[in-house]
Design a protein around this motif. Structure first.
Motif, PDB file in Angstrom:
ATOM      1  N   ASP A  57     -36.225 -38.588  50.985  1.00 34.52           N
ATOM      2  CA  ASP A  57     -36.675 -37.545  50.060  1.00 34.52           C
ATOM      3  C   ASP A  57     -38.013 -36.961  50.494  1.00 34.52           C
ATOM      4  O   ASP A  57     -38.241 -35.756  50.376  1.00 34.52           O
ATOM      5  N   GLY A  58     -38.907 -37.819  50.996  1.00 33.20           N
ATOM      6  CA  GLY A  58     -40.190 -37.337  51.501  1.00 33.20           C
ATOM      7  C   GLY A  58     -40.019 -36.412  52.691  1.00 33.20           C
ATOM      8  O   GLY A  58     -40.729 -35.418  52.829  1.00 33.20           O
ATOM      9  N   ALA A  59     -39.065 -36.733  53.570  1.00 39.92           N
ATOM     10  CA  ALA A  59     -38.802 -35.866  54.728  1.00 39.92           C
ATOM     11  C   ALA A  59     -38.293 -34.500  54.281  1.00 39.92           C
ATOM     12  O   ALA A  59     -38.705 -33.466  54.824  1.00 39.92           O
ATOM     13  N   ASN A  60     -37.422 -34.489  53.280  1.00 42.06           N
ATOM     14  CA  ASN A  60     -36.958 -33.202  52.736  1.00 42.06           C
ATOM     15  C   ASN A  60     -38.104 -32.411  52.125  1.00 42.06           C
ATOM     16  O   ASN A  60     -38.188 -31.193  52.293  1.00 42.06           O
ATOM     17  N   MET A  61     -39.006 -33.098  51.416  1.00 42.14           N
ATOM     18  CA  MET A  61     -40.164 -32.419  50.820  1.00 42.14           C
ATOM     19  C   MET A  61     -41.073 -31.833  51.903  1.00 42.14           C
ATOM     20  O   MET A  61     -41.541 -30.702  51.769  1.00 42.14           O
ATOM     21  N   VAL A  62     -41.319 -32.598  52.972  1.00 43.53           N
ATOM     22  CA  VAL A  62     -42.176 -32.113  54.061  1.00 43.53           C
ATOM     23  C   VAL A  62     -41.560 -30.870  54.693  1.00 43.53           C
ATOM     24  O   VAL A  62     -42.238 -29.862  54.915  1.00 43.53           O
ATOM     25  N   ALA A  63     -40.262 -30.923  54.988  1.00 40.78           N
ATOM     26  CA  ALA A  63     -39.599 -29.782  55.620  1.00 40.78           C
ATOM     27  C   ALA A  63     -39.638 -28.553  54.714  1.00 40.78           C
ATOM     28  O   ALA A  63     -39.937 -27.437  55.178  1.00 40.78           O
ATOM     29  N   ASN A 142     -35.825 -17.081  62.514  1.00 36.05           N
ATOM     30  CA  ASN A 142     -35.167 -18.309  62.097  1.00 36.05           C
ATOM     31  C   ASN A 142     -36.116 -19.471  62.389  1.00 36.05           C
ATOM     32  O   ASN A 142     -36.623 -19.599  63.502  1.00 36.05           O
ATOM     33  N   ALA A 143     -36.372 -20.299  61.387  1.00 40.13           N
ATOM     34  CA  ALA A 143     -37.250 -21.458  61.558  1.00 40.13           C
ATOM     35  C   ALA A 143     -36.431 -22.727  61.322  1.00 40.13           C
ATOM     36  O   ALA A 143     -35.721 -22.840  60.330  1.00 40.13           O
ATOM     37  N   THR A 144     -36.541 -23.661  62.251  1.00 44.63           N
ATOM     38  CA  THR A 144     -35.887 -24.957  62.116  1.00 44.63           C
ATOM     39  C   THR A 144     -36.975 -26.020  62.083  1.00 44.63           C
ATOM     40  O   THR A 144     -37.820 -26.079  62.970  1.00 44.63           O
ATOM     41  N   VAL A 145     -36.947 -26.853  61.048  1.00 42.15           N
ATOM     42  CA  VAL A 145     -37.930 -27.917  60.890  1.00 42.15           C
ATOM     43  C   VAL A 145     -37.204 -29.252  61.075  1.00 42.15           C
ATOM     44  O   VAL A 145     -36.293 -29.579  60.321  1.00 42.15           O
ATOM     45  N   ASP A 146     -37.586 -29.983  62.119  1.00 42.41           N
ATOM     46  CA  ASP A 146     -37.042 -31.314  62.387  1.00 42.41           C
ATOM     47  C   ASP A 146     -38.081 -32.346  61.980  1.00 42.41           C
ATOM     48  O   ASP A 146     -39.215 -32.307  62.453  1.00 42.41           O
ATOM     49  N   THR A 155     -35.103 -45.001  64.368  1.00 45.86           N
ATOM     50  CA  THR A 155     -35.641 -43.680  64.061  1.00 45.86           C
ATOM     51  C   THR A 155     -34.609 -42.887  63.266  1.00 45.86           C
ATOM     52  O   THR A 155     -33.434 -42.845  63.631  1.00 45.86           O
ATOM     53  N   HIS A 156     -35.060 -42.276  62.184  1.00 42.07           N
ATOM     54  CA  HIS A 156     -34.218 -41.436  61.343  1.00 42.07           C
ATOM     55  C   HIS A 156     -34.758 -40.018  61.396  1.00 42.07           C
ATOM     56  O   HIS A 156     -35.951 -39.814  61.616  1.00 42.07           O
ATOM     57  N   SER A 157     -33.902 -39.034  61.186  1.00 46.50           N
ATOM     58  CA  SER A 157     -34.383 -37.655  61.218  1.00 46.50           C
ATOM     59  C   SER A 157     -33.495 -36.766  60.362  1.00 46.50           C
ATOM     60  O   SER A 157     -32.343 -37.087  60.081  1.00 46.50           O
ATOM     61  N   ILE A 158     -34.085 -35.662  59.941  1.00 47.95           N
ATOM     62  CA  ILE A 158     -33.353 -34.609  59.253  1.00 47.95           C
ATOM     63  C   ILE A 158     -33.754 -33.279  59.901  1.00 47.95           C
ATOM     64  O   ILE A 158     -34.795 -33.171  60.551  1.00 47.95           O
ATOM     65  N   SER A 159     -32.935 -32.286  59.700  1.00 41.73           N
ATOM     66  CA  SER A 159     -33.220 -30.962  60.213  1.00 41.73           C
ATOM     67  C   SER A 159     -32.928 -29.954  59.106  1.00 41.73           C
ATOM     68  O   SER A 159     -31.842 -29.981  58.521  1.00 41.73           O
ATOM     69  N   VAL A 160     -33.894 -29.097  58.829  1.00 46.14           N
ATOM     70  CA  VAL A 160     -33.743 -28.070  57.779  1.00 46.14           C
ATOM     71  C   VAL A 160     -34.051 -26.723  58.416  1.00 46.14           C
ATOM     72  O   VAL A 160     -35.043 -26.567  59.120  1.00 46.14           O
TER      73      VAL A 160
END
Length: 165
Positions: A57-63, A142-146, A155-160
């Protein structure tokens, strides 16, 4: 005869009131010990699950915060060129709580990579009677935030992705 058996039962009952034996006490202590170990394991696994949920959830908030800040700045503040642009950042989030008996603090450090697309995708071209060459205008990027983070050696990651106008 009935009175005689009643006297025997009363005598046996009086002799059995001596208290708990060492065997009963050891069995009760073992049962309580297993219950405490099980409760401790359950609380520990709950804390690990909570850590994973908070980190994601924190990663989603940061992105989302980064995409919102890029939209607040607007397309005019970003470079106008025909190459991809990459920005590396680091962010962290911290949560405090007490789901069980012990208070805890969850701190997650994030590595963030923001990639802005080249201008070709969102470029319009218009002509003018007063200019010989057509005028090109970039109206969005277009902006992609990893966002990536580490938990227990993995290591875990999300991409928005989003569009900055």
């Amino acid at each position: 005869m009935w009175c005689k058996s009643k006297k025997i039962l009363n005598a046996n009952f009086k002799n059995s009131k001596s208290g708990f034996g060492i065997a009963e006490i050891l069995v009760a202590a073992a049962v309580l010990g297993f219950m405490l170990v099980a409760l401790n394991h359950m609380q520990s696994s709950n804390r690990d699950s909570l850590w994973r949920i908070r980190a994601r959830d924190g990663a989603n908030m940061v992105a989302q915060e980064i995409l919102d800040s890029l939209n607040a700045v607007g397309i005019a503040a970003l470079s106008n060129n025909n190459t991809n642009r990459t920005i590396n950042l680091s962010r962290s989030r911290e949560w405090k709580g007490q789901p069980g008996l012990l208070e805890y603090t969850i701190r997650v450090d994030y590595d963030v990579t923001v990639t802005l697309s080249d201008d070709v995708m969102f470029q319009s071209e218009s002509s003018s009677n007063y200019l010989d060459a057509p005028v090109k205008h970039v109206y969005a990027k277009n902006a992609t935030v990893d966002v990536s983070w580490t938990n227990k050696g993995s290591t875990h990651s999300i991409s928005v992705s989003g569009v900055v106008r």
